[in-house]
Design a protein around this motif. Structure first.
Motif, PDB file in Angstrom:
ATOM      1  N   ASP A 125       0.817  -1.221   0.000  1.00 24.41           N
ATOM      2  CA  ASP A 125       0.000   0.000   0.000  1.00 24.41           C
ATOM      3  C   ASP A 125       0.848   1.267   0.000  1.00 24.41           C
ATOM      4  N   ASN A 126       2.047   1.180   0.558  1.00 25.30           N
ATOM      5  CA  ASN A 126       2.921   2.359   0.632  1.00 25.30           C
ATOM      6  C   ASN A 126       3.897   2.447  -0.541  1.00 25.30           C
ATOM      7  N   SER A 127       3.795   1.517  -1.493  1.00 26.71           N
ATOM      8  CA  SER A 127       4.696   1.509  -2.648  1.00 26.71           C
ATOM      9  C   SER A 127       4.256   2.544  -3.663  1.00 26.71           C
ATOM     10  N   ASN A 128       5.230   3.087  -4.447  1.00 25.82           N
ATOM     11  CA  ASN A 128       4.855   4.026  -5.501  1.00 25.82           C
ATOM     12  C   ASN A 128       4.271   3.268  -6.694  1.00 25.82           C
ATOM     13  N   GLU A 129       3.716   4.026  -7.654  1.00 27.44           N
ATOM     14  CA  GLU A 129       3.013   3.405  -8.779  1.00 27.44           C
ATOM     15  C   GLU A 129       3.932   2.551  -9.644  1.00 27.44           C
ATOM     16  N   THR A 130       5.195   2.978  -9.770  1.00 25.96           N
ATOM     17  CA  THR A 130       6.137   2.198 -10.580  1.00 25.96           C
ATOM     18  C   THR A 130       6.343   0.817  -9.988  1.00 25.96           C
ATOM     19  N   LEU A 131       6.560   0.765  -8.679  1.00 24.13           N
ATOM     20  CA  LEU A 131       6.772  -0.527  -8.030  1.00 24.13           C
ATOM     21  C   LEU A 131       5.510  -1.371  -8.079  1.00 24.13           C
ATOM     22  N   LYS A 132       4.345  -0.758  -7.871  1.00 26.23           N
ATOM     23  CA  LYS A 132       3.096  -1.521  -7.911  1.00 26.23           C
ATOM     24  C   LYS A 132       2.896  -2.171  -9.281  1.00 26.23           C
ATOM     25  N   SER A 133       3.242  -1.435 -10.341  1.00 27.45           N
ATOM     26  CA  SER A 133       3.084  -1.997 -11.688  1.00 27.45           C
ATOM     27  C   SER A 133       4.081  -3.123 -11.945  1.00 27.45           C
ATOM     28  N   ASN A 134       5.177  -3.145 -11.182  1.00 26.84           N
ATOM     29  CA  ASN A 134       6.201  -4.178 -11.362  1.00 26.84           C
ATOM     30  C   ASN A 134       5.930  -5.445 -10.565  1.00 26.84           C
ATOM     31  N   TYR A 135       5.138  -5.344  -9.508  1.00 27.08           N
ATOM     32  CA  TYR A 135       4.928  -6.483  -8.617  1.00 27.08           C
ATOM     33  C   TYR A 135       4.456  -7.748  -9.342  1.00 27.08           C
ATOM     34  N   PRO A 136       3.435  -7.688 -10.235  1.00 28.88           N
ATOM     35  CA  PRO A 136       2.998  -8.932 -10.885  1.00 28.88           C
ATOM     36  C   PRO A 136       4.105  -9.617 -11.681  1.00 28.88           C
ATOM     37  N   LYS A 137       4.950  -8.814 -12.370  1.00 30.49           N
ATOM     38  CA  LYS A 137       6.040  -9.404 -13.153  1.00 30.49           C
ATOM     39  C   LYS A 137       7.119  -9.964 -12.243  1.00 30.49           C
ATOM     40  N   LEU A 138       7.322  -9.320 -11.103  1.00 34.28           N
ATOM     41  CA  LEU A 138       8.289  -9.848 -10.135  1.00 34.28           C
ATOM     42  C   LEU A 138       7.786 -11.177  -9.576  1.00 34.28           C
ATOM     43  N   VAL A 139       6.501 -11.252  -9.258  1.00 34.06           N
ATOM     44  CA  VAL A 139       5.902 -12.504  -8.784  1.00 34.06           C
ATOM     45  C   VAL A 139       5.993 -13.578  -9.854  1.00 34.06           C
ATOM     46  N   LEU A 140       5.800 -13.188 -11.110  1.00 26.04           N
ATOM     47  CA  LEU A 140       5.911 -14.127 -12.227  1.00 26.04           C
ATOM     48  C   LEU A 140       7.318 -14.719 -12.301  1.00 26.04           C
ATOM     49  N   ASN A 141       8.327 -13.888 -12.092  1.00 24.55           N
ATOM     50  CA  ASN A 141       9.703 -14.383 -12.073  1.00 24.55           C
ATOM     51  C   ASN A 141       9.938 -15.328 -10.900  1.00 24.55           C
ATOM     52  N   ILE A 142       9.340 -15.027  -9.747  1.00 21.25           N
ATOM     53  CA  ILE A 142       9.456 -15.904  -8.579  1.00 21.25           C
ATOM     54  C   ILE A 142       8.873 -17.282  -8.898  1.00 21.25           C
ATOM     55  N   ALA A 143       7.709 -17.288  -9.551  1.00 27.17           N
ATOM     56  CA  ALA A 143       7.081 -18.554  -9.934  1.00 27.17           C
ATOM     57  C   ALA A 143       7.968 -19.348 -10.889  1.00 27.17           C
ATOM     58  N   SER A 144       8.592 -18.646 -11.826  1.00 22.69           N
ATOM     59  CA  SER A 144       9.484 -19.315 -12.776  1.00 22.69           C
ATOM     60  C   SER A 144      10.669 -19.958 -12.059  1.00 22.69           C
ATOM     61  N   ILE A 145      11.208 -19.255 -11.066  1.00 26.78           N
ATOM     62  CA  ILE A 145      12.335 -19.801 -10.293  1.00 26.78           C
ATOM     63  C   ILE A 145      11.899 -21.032  -9.523  1.00 26.78           C
ATOM     64  N   VAL A 146      10.705 -20.975  -8.913  1.00 25.99           N
ATOM     65  CA  VAL A 146      10.190 -22.107  -8.133  1.00 25.99           C
ATOM     66  C   VAL A 146      10.069 -23.349  -9.005  1.00 25.99           C
ATOM     67  N   HIS A 147       9.580 -23.183 -10.214  1.00 24.51           N
ATOM     68  CA  HIS A 147       9.283 -24.338 -11.054  1.00 24.51           C
ATOM     69  C   HIS A 147      10.430 -24.754 -11.975  1.00 24.51           C
ATOM     70  N   LYS A 148      11.298 -23.790 -12.357  1.00 22.17           N
ATOM     71  CA  LYS A 148      12.328 -24.105 -13.341  1.00 22.17           C
ATOM     72  C   LYS A 148      13.745 -23.811 -12.872  1.00 22.17           C
ATOM     73  N   GLY A 149      13.868 -23.090 -11.751  1.00 22.62           N
ATOM     74  CA  GLY A 149      15.202 -22.767 -11.241  1.00 22.62           C
ATOM     75  C   GLY A 149      15.817 -21.545 -11.894  1.00 22.62           C
ATOM     76  N   THR A 150      15.081 -20.898 -12.825  1.00 20.46           N
ATOM     77  CA  THR A 150      15.574 -19.687 -13.491  1.00 20.46           C
ATOM     78  C   THR A 150      14.441 -18.680 -13.577  1.00 20.46           C
ATOM     79  N   ASP A 151      14.809 -17.383 -13.647  1.00 18.62           N
ATOM     80  CA  ASP A 151      13.778 -16.376 -13.886  1.00 18.62           C
ATOM     81  C   ASP A 151      13.481 -16.308 -15.376  1.00 18.62           C
ATOM     82  N   LEU A 152      12.629 -15.375 -15.782  1.00 21.27           N
ATOM     83  CA  LEU A 152      12.193 -15.319 -17.184  1.00 21.27           C
ATOM     84  C   LEU A 152      13.314 -14.952 -18.143  1.00 21.27           C
ATOM     85  N   ASN A 153      14.370 -14.330 -17.621  1.00 21.35           N
ATOM     86  CA  ASN A 153      15.521 -13.975 -18.457  1.00 21.35           C
ATOM     87  C   ASN A 153      16.605 -15.046 -18.454  1.00 21.35           C
TER      88      ASN A 153
END
Length: 349
Positions: A125-153
């Motif tokens: 709630d206290n994050s700026n708009e830039t960080l809020k827009s990045n959170y879903p993609k950051l979570v997506l990278n976390i999921a990729s690491i959990v399942h594949k051991g690498t992020d999207l890059n």
């Protein structure tokens, strides 16, 4: 002998649409257009996915891309749900239900996911708009690491380093817009246009094309995110204003957004003894006192400059058709390398 009529051991693979619907139900996102666009993305971009792990990550990508296309921002609870189901993944042996990723050290993962979950709950709630827009993609990278051991890059990250990866990328995301792999950004812009037959929308798209020959939709998204932080205006309003301004002004606003992190840094330093040395260090050359004065004024008035450009308030004066306030502010940005120097026909040398 196995009974051919006994289907209890069969693997039932649900359709992509069913899997998407289940994911949206878990997220409690009910907007029909977001669901429809996500399905369109899956069909047009991710139609050859071979295994459950990649399919689940592609579904998550499609959800993020559809939400971005429709200017939908995740709430804190939706983001936490996205993190939870992202870490779980899909298991076709359980009728495509969202379930724990098999074979992974679940205790390590659970502890890291719980820490990330708590961080989101406490700080979102206290994050700026830039960080809020990045959170879903950051979570997506976390999921990729959990399942594949690498992020999207393709960066390899161990499970012990999962929370550290999250904190590091969350910090860097404050000053920049994270992006999905380029191929995804390039594909997503054309997914939802088939059913748009309203003349007004068609006219908007034509104008958009004339201004975006060198700017992909991802860049436009970055622009509106940065401008939203700088002006505290809504992204939809900013997107509409960008469509109306002249190409020359559009390019200058785009330049400032590309240099958003520098703008932030200079805004913090202006009025301190570190301001001039930092600009000169970035430029690799000295500036005169008068040039530094121009730079100082331009940084202090960057919000006013951007808003006046967007609102069309810089009216031309005199025979040369130049607004001298606008001209002087732009000179300051040019001195600092924040906008490109574009010589006008009547511009004084």
């Amino acid at each position: 002998m196995a009974n051919n009529n006994n289907n209890s051991n069969e693997i039932i693979i649900p359709s992509v649409e069913e899997l998407l619907n289940r994911a949206f139900e878990e997220l409690r996102i009910s907007e029909i257009k977001i669901r429809k666009d996500a399905l369109g993305i899956m069909k047009k971009v991710f139609d050859n996915t071979a295994n459950p792990t990649d399919l689940w990550l592609d579904i998550m990508k499609a959800i993020v891309m559809s939400c971005e296309t429709n200017h939908y921002s995740f709430s804190k609870s939706e983001l936490c749900d996205f993190l939870t189901i992202g870490a779980k993944g899909l298991d076709f042996s359980k009728e495509g239900q969202i379930s724990n990723a098999g074979g992974q050290p679940t205790r390590l993962i659970d502890d890291a996911i719980l820490s990330i979950y708590r961080d989101i709950m406490e700080n979102y709630d206290n994050s700026n708009e830039t960080l809020k827009s990045n959170y879903p993609k950051l979570v997506l990278n976390i999921a990729s690491i959990v399942h594949k051991g690498t992020d999207l890059n393709g960066e390899r990250v161990g499970f012990y380093g999962l929370e550290r990866y999250y904190q590091r990328n969350k910090s860097s995301a404050v000053d920049k817009i994270l992006s999905l792999p380029v191929i995804l950004d390039n594909q997503s812009h054309s997914i939802t246009k088939e059913d748009d037959s309203v003349p007004e929308k068609e006219r908007t798209e034509i104008i958009h094309k004339s201004k975006s020959e060198s700017h992909t939709k991802a860049h436009r998204k970055e622009m509106t995110n940065s401008l939203s932080v700088l002006t505290q205006r809504k992204k939809k309003e900013l997107d509409e204003l960008l469509m109306k301004i002249p190409d020359q002004d559009y390019k200058k606003i785009a330049d400032l957004c590309i240099n958003y992190s520098k703008l932030q840094k200079y805004s913090k330093l202006v009025g301190t003894k570190e301001f001039s040395p930092e600009i000169e260090r970035e430029l690799g050359r000295k500036l005169t006192d008068r040039q530094l004065q121009h730079a100082t004024i331009s940084i202090r008035k960057v919000k006013i400059y951007i808003e006046n450009v967007l609102d069309g308030k810089f009216l031309p004066h005199g025979s040369h058709g130049i607004n001298h306030v606008k001209h002087n502010l732009e000179y300051g940005y040019q001195l600092m390398g924040l906008i490109k120097y574009r010589r006008r026909k009547h511009e004084p040398t």
